[in-house]
Design an enzyme around this catalytic site. Structure first.
Site, PDB file in Angstrom:
ATOM      1  N   HIS A 236       0.847  -1.238   0.019  1.00 52.61           N
ATOM      2  CA  HIS A 236      -0.296   0.146   0.465  1.00 52.61           C
ATOM      3  C   HIS A 236       0.807   1.294  -0.198  1.00 52.61           C
ATOM      4  O   HIS A 236       0.450   2.156  -0.757  1.00 52.61           O
ATOM      5  CB  HIS A 236      -1.507   0.450   1.075  1.00 52.61           C
ATOM      6  CG  HIS A 236      -2.165  -1.234   1.681  1.00 52.61           C
ATOM      7  ND1 HIS A 236      -2.802  -1.666   1.226  1.00 52.61           N
ATOM      8  CD2 HIS A 236      -1.599  -2.825   2.267  1.00 52.61           C
ATOM      9  CE1 HIS A 236      -3.025  -2.702   1.390  1.00 52.61           C
ATOM     10  NE2 HIS A 236      -2.881  -2.647   2.330  1.00 52.61           N
TER      11      HIS A 236
HETATM   12  O1  RIB Z   1      -5.381   0.157   4.440  1.00 55.26           O
HETATM   13  C1  RIB Z   1      -3.843  -0.045   4.549  1.00 55.26           C
HETATM   14  C2  RIB Z   1      -2.868   1.227   5.018  1.00 55.26           C
HETATM   15  O2  RIB Z   1      -3.227   0.540   6.565  1.00 55.26           O
HETATM   16  C3  RIB Z   1      -1.573   0.576   5.789  1.00 55.26           C
HETATM   17  O3  RIB Z   1      -1.513   2.309   5.756  1.00 55.26           O
HETATM   18  C4  RIB Z   1      -1.382   0.273   6.531  1.00 55.26           C
HETATM   19  O4  RIB Z   1       0.261  -0.082   6.723  1.00 55.26           O
HETATM   20  C5  RIB Z   1      -2.071   0.496   7.275  1.00 55.26           C
HETATM   21  O5  RIB Z   1      -2.028   1.580   8.095  1.00 55.26           O
END
Ligand code: RIB
Ligand code: CA
Length: 307
Positions: A236
């Site tokens: 992500h």
């Molecule tokens: O949903 C994904 C996000 O939530 C990413 O930033 C992961 O590190 C968590 O913080």
């Protein structure tokens, strides 16, 4: 030109990789931490581990230990108890520069032009900074977030963790009027997944950053597969960094995006208006596509620079 950024994060495996990439691709003016994947004490310690491992000059400033209004929530099932499970936990000698991340964000934006804010955790620090110093909204070059989704959620059917963990903060940030607000939501980040091949390539690189990343990914990929049916684990947070440094990898669409605060089944949902003729201002550049293979090549090139 190398962008000047503040990365606001809750390390977290993917946050750690975002720091690794930002350390080479940007000029990190500071790293601010927030409660999210793990409690603030751990996300801050994890950010210090990353700056020491990578020998980065960037200071770490601790921020909000809890969301604006809802109770703190963490993601132990995805990142483990430490927030960075997998690799052996290195001893660190570094300490936080301050416990006032919000003051650091405000001061840094007021004394430097053209800063990008890159928040990749719950948006509590950014919302507090905007509320305390509305003048920073027009001063920043832009905000590139990992958060929300133009499709399904992860924590609930409709909500993504960063927005869901502090929906009031996210609402303040999306409604603030930033001239450039880039959104790497789950609809995008699930196109940017890691697999065994990438882990093998990182082990072949064989430097301390790539080996630490490979150990992180061994845990992260196994944890993802245990909880979902996905073969590749979505990477992500690096998407928020790449959207600033390599925008050509992405397909952006201008959209109106609002955050649902109260919905019984939709609290924390980013409501993306796909109609194209709505009345609401187009406040966000939503990412819909990414060149995954080119992005992974850049990730490997970037990490090889730590040798
Ligand atoms: O949903 C994904 C996000 O939530 C990413 O930033 C992961 O590190 C968590 O913080
Ligand atoms: Ca994160």
């Amino acid at each position: 030109m190398t962008p000047n950024i503040i990365i606001d994060c809750d390390p977290g495996h993917d946050d750690a990789i975002a720091i690794m990439m930002a350390g080479q691709l940007t000029n990190i003016l500071g790293i601010t931490t927030v409660s999210g994947n793990a409690p603030l004490s751990l996300t801050t310690e994890n950010a210090l581990i990353m700056t020491e491992l990578l020998n980065l000059d960037a200071e770490v400033h601790a921020g909000a230990s809890r969301p604006l209004m809802v109770a703190p929530r963490h993601a132990e099932e995805a990142h483990g108890r430490s927030g960075l499970d997998g690799p052996d936990r290195p001893e660190i000698s570094r300490e936080v520069a301050s416990n006032d991340a919000v003051g650091f964000i405000i001061e840094t934006i007021r004394t430097n032009d053209d800063i990008w804010l890159v928040p990749v955790g719950p948006l509590t620090n950014i919302a507090l900074a905007v509320r305390q110093a509305p003048d920073i909204v027009d001063r920043v070059a832009g905000v590139s977030i990992m958060g929300g989704s133009a499709g399904a959620g992860n924590v609930t059917a409709t909500a993504e963790f960063n927005v869901w963990a502090d929906p009031h903060a996210a609402s303040i940030v999306f409604d603030a009027g930033f001239k450039k607000l880039l959104m790497a939501g789950l609809n995008l980040t699930h196109q940017f997944g890691i697999d065994e091949q990438l882990i093998a390539d990182l082990r072949t690189l064989g430097n301390r950053a790539s080996l630490f990343a490979a150990d992180l990914f061994d845990f992260y990929l196994a944890s993802h597969r245990k909880r979902t049916h996905g073969q590749r684990a979505p990477l992500h947070d690096p998407c928020a960094v790449l959207a600033v440094t390599h925008p050509e990898l992405f397909e952006f669409q201008s959209r109106s995006v609002r955050v649902e605060i109260d919905g019984a089944h939709t609290r924390g949902m980013t409501v993306v208006d796909e109609r194209g003729w709505g009345e609401e201002p187009l406040n966000c550049e939503v990412e819909y596509g990414v060149d995954r293979d080119q992005g992974m090549k850049i990730l490997l090139q970037t990490l090889s620079a730590y040798s």
